[in-house]
Enzyme design. Structure first.
Site, PDB file in Angstrom:
ATOM      1  CB  ALA A   1      15.746   9.840 -13.944  1.00 28.97           C
TER       2      ALA A   1
ATOM      3  N   GLY B   1      17.538  15.223 -17.076  1.00 28.44           N
ATOM      4  CA  GLY B   1      17.593  16.333 -16.108  1.00 28.44           C
ATOM      5  C   GLY B   1      16.207  16.813 -15.758  1.00 28.44           C
TER       6      GLY B   1
ATOM      7  CB  VAL C   1      -0.970   0.064   1.218  1.00 31.04           C
ATOM      8  CG1 VAL C   1      -2.035  -0.997   1.120  1.00 31.04           C
ATOM      9  CG2 VAL C   1      -0.226   0.033   2.523  1.00 31.04           C
ATOM     10  N   GLY C   2       0.387   2.285  -0.629  1.00 32.01           N
ATOM     11  CA  GLY C   2       1.176   3.520  -0.735  1.00 32.01           C
ATOM     12  C   GLY C   2       1.787   3.704  -2.105  1.00 32.01           C
TER      13      GLY C   2
ATOM     14  CG  HIS D   1       8.672  41.023   9.896  1.00 28.97           C
ATOM     15  ND1 HIS D   1       9.483  40.927   8.790  1.00 28.97           N
ATOM     16  CD2 HIS D   1       9.419  41.582  10.888  1.00 28.97           C
ATOM     17  CE1 HIS D   1      10.665  41.430   9.091  1.00 28.97           C
ATOM     18  NE2 HIS D   1      10.668  41.823  10.357  1.00 28.97           N
TER      19      HIS D   1
ATOM     20  CB  ALA E   1       1.885  11.756  -4.931  1.00 28.15           C
TER      21      ALA E   1
ATOM     22  NE  ARG F   1       6.878   6.334 -12.497  1.00 27.08           N
ATOM     23  CZ  ARG F   1       7.394   5.180 -12.058  1.00 27.08           C
ATOM     24  NH1 ARG F   1       8.691   5.056 -11.921  1.00 27.08           N
ATOM     25  NH2 ARG F   1       6.607   4.173 -11.745  1.00 27.08           N
TER      26      ARG F   1
ATOM     27  CB  ALA G   1      -7.315  -6.266 -10.137  1.00 26.60           C
TER      28      ALA G   1
HETATM   29  P1  NAD Z   1      10.598  14.002 -16.148  1.00 23.39           P
HETATM   30  O1  NAD Z   1       9.647  13.921 -17.287  1.00 23.39           O
HETATM   31  O2  NAD Z   1      10.434  15.043 -15.117  1.00 23.39           O
HETATM   32  O3  NAD Z   1      12.090  14.203 -16.735  1.00 23.39           O
HETATM   33  C1  NAD Z   1      12.662  13.376 -17.683  1.00 23.39           C
HETATM   34  C2  NAD Z   1      13.776  14.165 -18.361  1.00 23.39           C
HETATM   35  O4  NAD Z   1      14.517  13.302 -19.192  1.00 23.39           O
HETATM   36  C3  NAD Z   1      13.251  15.290 -19.237  1.00 23.39           C
HETATM   37  O5  NAD Z   1      13.901  16.471 -18.881  1.00 23.39           O
HETATM   38  C4  NAD Z   1      13.608  14.829 -20.644  1.00 23.39           C
HETATM   39  O6  NAD Z   1      13.871  15.895 -21.526  1.00 23.39           O
HETATM   40  C5  NAD Z   1      14.835  13.985 -20.391  1.00 23.39           C
HETATM   41  N1  NAD Z   1      15.111  12.989 -21.426  1.00 23.39           N
HETATM   42  C6  NAD Z   1      14.223  12.223 -22.087  1.00 23.39           C
HETATM   43  N2  NAD Z   1      14.882  11.396 -22.932  1.00 23.39           N
HETATM   44  C7  NAD Z   1      16.202  11.642 -22.785  1.00 23.39           C
HETATM   45  C8  NAD Z   1      17.384  11.107 -23.366  1.00 23.39           C
HETATM   46  N3  NAD Z   1      17.334  10.145 -24.290  1.00 23.39           N
HETATM   47  N4  NAD Z   1      18.586  11.582 -22.956  1.00 23.39           N
HETATM   48  C9  NAD Z   1      18.643  12.580 -22.026  1.00 23.39           C
HETATM   49  N5  NAD Z   1      17.555  13.122 -21.462  1.00 23.39           N
HETATM   50  C10 NAD Z   1      16.348  12.654 -21.821  1.00 23.39           C
HETATM   51  O7  NAD Z   1      10.639  12.527 -15.540  1.00 23.39           O
HETATM   52  P2  NAD Z   1      11.389  11.962 -14.260  1.00 23.39           P
HETATM   53  O8  NAD Z   1      12.344  12.946 -13.713  1.00 23.39           O
HETATM   54  O9  NAD Z   1      11.870  10.621 -14.662  1.00 23.39           O
HETATM   55  O10 NAD Z   1      10.202  11.802 -13.212  1.00 23.39           O
HETATM   56  C11 NAD Z   1       9.119  10.886 -13.503  1.00 23.39           C
HETATM   57  C12 NAD Z   1       7.819  11.414 -12.975  1.00 23.39           C
HETATM   58  O11 NAD Z   1       7.820  11.457 -11.560  1.00 23.39           O
HETATM   59  C13 NAD Z   1       7.548  12.817 -13.470  1.00 23.39           C
HETATM   60  O12 NAD Z   1       6.261  12.857 -14.042  1.00 23.39           O
HETATM   61  C14 NAD Z   1       7.631  13.681 -12.245  1.00 23.39           C
HETATM   62  O13 NAD Z   1       6.691  14.734 -12.265  1.00 23.39           O
HETATM   63  C15 NAD Z   1       7.369  12.715 -11.099  1.00 23.39           C
HETATM   64  N6  NAD Z   1       8.150  13.145  -9.930  1.00 23.39           N
HETATM   65  C16 NAD Z   1       7.761  14.217  -9.218  1.00 23.39           C
HETATM   66  C17 NAD Z   1       8.524  14.654  -8.144  1.00 23.39           C
HETATM   67  C18 NAD Z   1       8.120  15.854  -7.354  1.00 23.39           C
HETATM   68  O14 NAD Z   1       7.054  16.387  -7.589  1.00 23.39           O
HETATM   69  N7  NAD Z   1       8.933  16.352  -6.427  1.00 23.39           N
HETATM   70  C19 NAD Z   1       9.691  13.993  -7.820  1.00 23.39           C
HETATM   71  C20 NAD Z   1      10.074  12.925  -8.581  1.00 23.39           C
HETATM   72  C21 NAD Z   1       9.292  12.502  -9.632  1.00 23.39           C
END
Ligand code: NAD
Length: 462
Positions: free
Chosen positions: A260, A176, A36-37, A434, A311, A263, A114
């Site tokens: 990264a 990045g 869960v979670g 403040h 989330a 997703r 499921a």
């Molecule tokens: P993201 O979509 O934020 O970033 C993926 C990055 O990878 C993009 O900047 C993209 O241009 C780059 N990229 C894609 N293909 C590439 C390649 N071949 N070579 C180099 N760069 C490439 O996805 P993420 O960072 O993997 O995060 C996944 C999901 O999780 C996102 O939807 C994010 O919003 C969510 N998330 C949110 C938080 C938060 O809100 N603090 C934290 C972590 C993750």
């Protein structure tokens, strides 16, 4: 037994929807094959933030001298095993808390996989269940990069990196985005030599350009190498470490490569065809404003319906979907989803960026206020950053973008103001305590019409 609602997936979308439905008197079945979670609690938001808290504690100890606290040289050292133990304890405590909440609400939690078996019917590992409504909240999974196969050892996703019991000497992060930048800041603080390879011209591509530039500056100052507009062409993990060839002609060697690059919605194995559920071009489940899919009585929320993949968006969508299904409203405002990013410094955003406003051809005004001009920021020793407020010509708030200490805490006020259609005058007229960092928000709002108290001159660049 027939349920009013069967939910597939107990992440922050599914379990919150289950609780809301039970509050509204529904008999709920919640099916989860893992813990869960979901990703958020077990392999995402919570474990990373627990580890980032350790990196902040380390940074605070290292900076102790600046605050008048003398420590013996070398007093600050990271013990990754302890960091892991602390993280795991937090995750387990929260997991137990959710299980208790579900039990206390009389929600039937079923462990298993499921799939749909026609409208109103569900198959869970061979057993049949019936429900008047079905909610799909299965989340997302990693996007894979051809040529950069995840081996779980040297080339990893955060699934593995979150369990590292040693700090890698050299870490290369591909992507990045949010995960890439959060991990880079944290691992750099733990002592890794970090490089990021990002395909787009800037890091955190969709965010306000000025915020992305400030973050890039801060990351470079911390010693993180940024290769933007660059991709990985080849990676060889056959020896010790990984040799990586970049599209800019450089060759790098890293002990670990963290991939990264985003997703994608997780729909595999759901048997969506049995209900003729339509998908978008990007493979997300298509939903209407009430989160109902193309099949009547089947709803979907969270990452499985695509962006913003956050989330809290999943939770809010789950609540709205359930309220709608049981005739209790179901308000959801997609324009006011706050985006918190736990980099160093933190980022908090809501609404439109200047780039989006320009693209839409809209007239707008901008106010800015720097952390360096805020008394509390100076007291805290956290003067890097600024707040940026965009409004329409009447001062109605269209977007707020903050980079700096506790930006993630400052952004909800802006989200509320946007949701209620408030103007910068409303923010200005709301008394901000403040000395607090919240003054940065009201001063940036006042600056839209050149009326910030602690700032000379007038700035209305678009
Ligand atoms: P993201 O979509 O934020 O970033 C993926 C990055 O990878 C993009 O900047 C993209 O241009 C780059 N990229 C894609 N293909 C590439 C390649 N071949 N070579 C180099 N760069 C490439 O996805 P993420 O960072 O993997 O995060 C996944 C999901 O999780 C996102 O939807 C994010 O919003 C969510 N998330 C949110 C938080 C938060 O809100 N603090 C934290 C972590 C993750």
């Amino acid at each position: 037994m027939q349920f009013d609602l069967a939910i597939i997936g107990a992440g922050p979308g599914g379990y919150v929807a289950a609780i809301k439905a039970s509050q509204l008197g529904a008999k709920v079945l919640l099916v989860e094959r893992g813990d869960v979670g979901g990703i958020c609690l077990n392999r995402g938001c919570i474990p990373t933030k627990a580890m980032i808290a350790s990196s902040h504690a380390l940074a605070a100890v290292r900076a102790a001298g600046e605050y008048g606290i003398a420590l013996p040289a070398g007093a600050a050292a990271i013990d990754m095993r302890k960091v892991q133990e602390r993280k795991q304890a937090i995750v387990e405590k929260l997991r137990g808390g959710i299980a208790q909440l579900l039990k206390g609400r009389g929600i039937e939690l079923l462990k298993g996989s499921a799939s749909l078996a026609g409208n109103g019917r569900l198959n869970v590992d061979g057993a049949a269940y019936e429900a008047k409504n079905i909610l799909i909240a299965t989340g997302s999974t990693w996007i894979k990069l051809p040529g950069l196969e995840i081996d779980g050892r040297s080339i990893v996703t955060t699934d593995e990196a979150l369990d590292w019991s040693e700090v890698p000497g050299r870490l290369l992060i591909v992507g990045g985005g949010v995960i890439g930048c959060e991990f880079a800041c944290m691992m750099r603080s733990f002592g890794s030599e970090v490089a990021i390879v990002e395909a787009m011209p800037s890091i955190l591509p969709p965010i306000e350009g000025a915020v992305s530039r400030l973050l890039a500056r801060g990351m470079k100052a911390a010693g993180i190498e940024l290769f933007t507009g660059t991709t990985v062409e080849r990676a060889d993990a056959s020896g010790t470490g990984v040799r990586v060839a970049l599209s800019n002609g450089k060759e790098l060697t890293a002990d670990k490569v963290l991939v990264a690059v985003g997703r994608r919605p997780l729909t595999a194995g759901l048997n969506l065809e049995s209900c003729a559920i339509a998908l978008t071009e990007r493979g997300a489940i298509k939903v209407d404003a009430k989160f109902e899919t193309s099949a009547k009585g089947v709803y979907a929320i969270g990452d499985v319906i695509g962006q913003p993949m956050l989330a809290h968006a999943a939770s809010a969508e789950g609540i709205a979907a359930v309220e709608g299904m049981f005739g209790k409203g179901g308000e959801y405002d997609a324009h006011c989803v706050p985006n918190p990013i736990f980099t160093t410094p933190e980022i908090g955003c809501v609404g439109l960026t200047s780039e989006e406003l320009k693209q839409q051809g809209r007239e707008f005004l901008t106010g800015r206020f720097p952390y360096a001009a805020c008394g509390k920021a100076l007291c805290d020793g956290e003067t890097d950053g600024q707040a940026i407020v965009h409004t329409d010509m009447e001062g109605r708030i269209l977007g707020v973008h903050i980079i700096g200490q506790d930006a993630t805490l400052l952004i909800p006020e802006a989200a509320l103001a946007m949701r209620k259609g408030l103007t910068v005058k409303d923010l200005e007229a709301t008394i901000h305590a403040h000395p607090t960092l919240s003054e940065i928000v009201s001063e940036a709002a006042a600056d839209v019409f050149g009326m910030a108290i602690h700032k000379v001159g007038r700035e209305q660049k678009r």
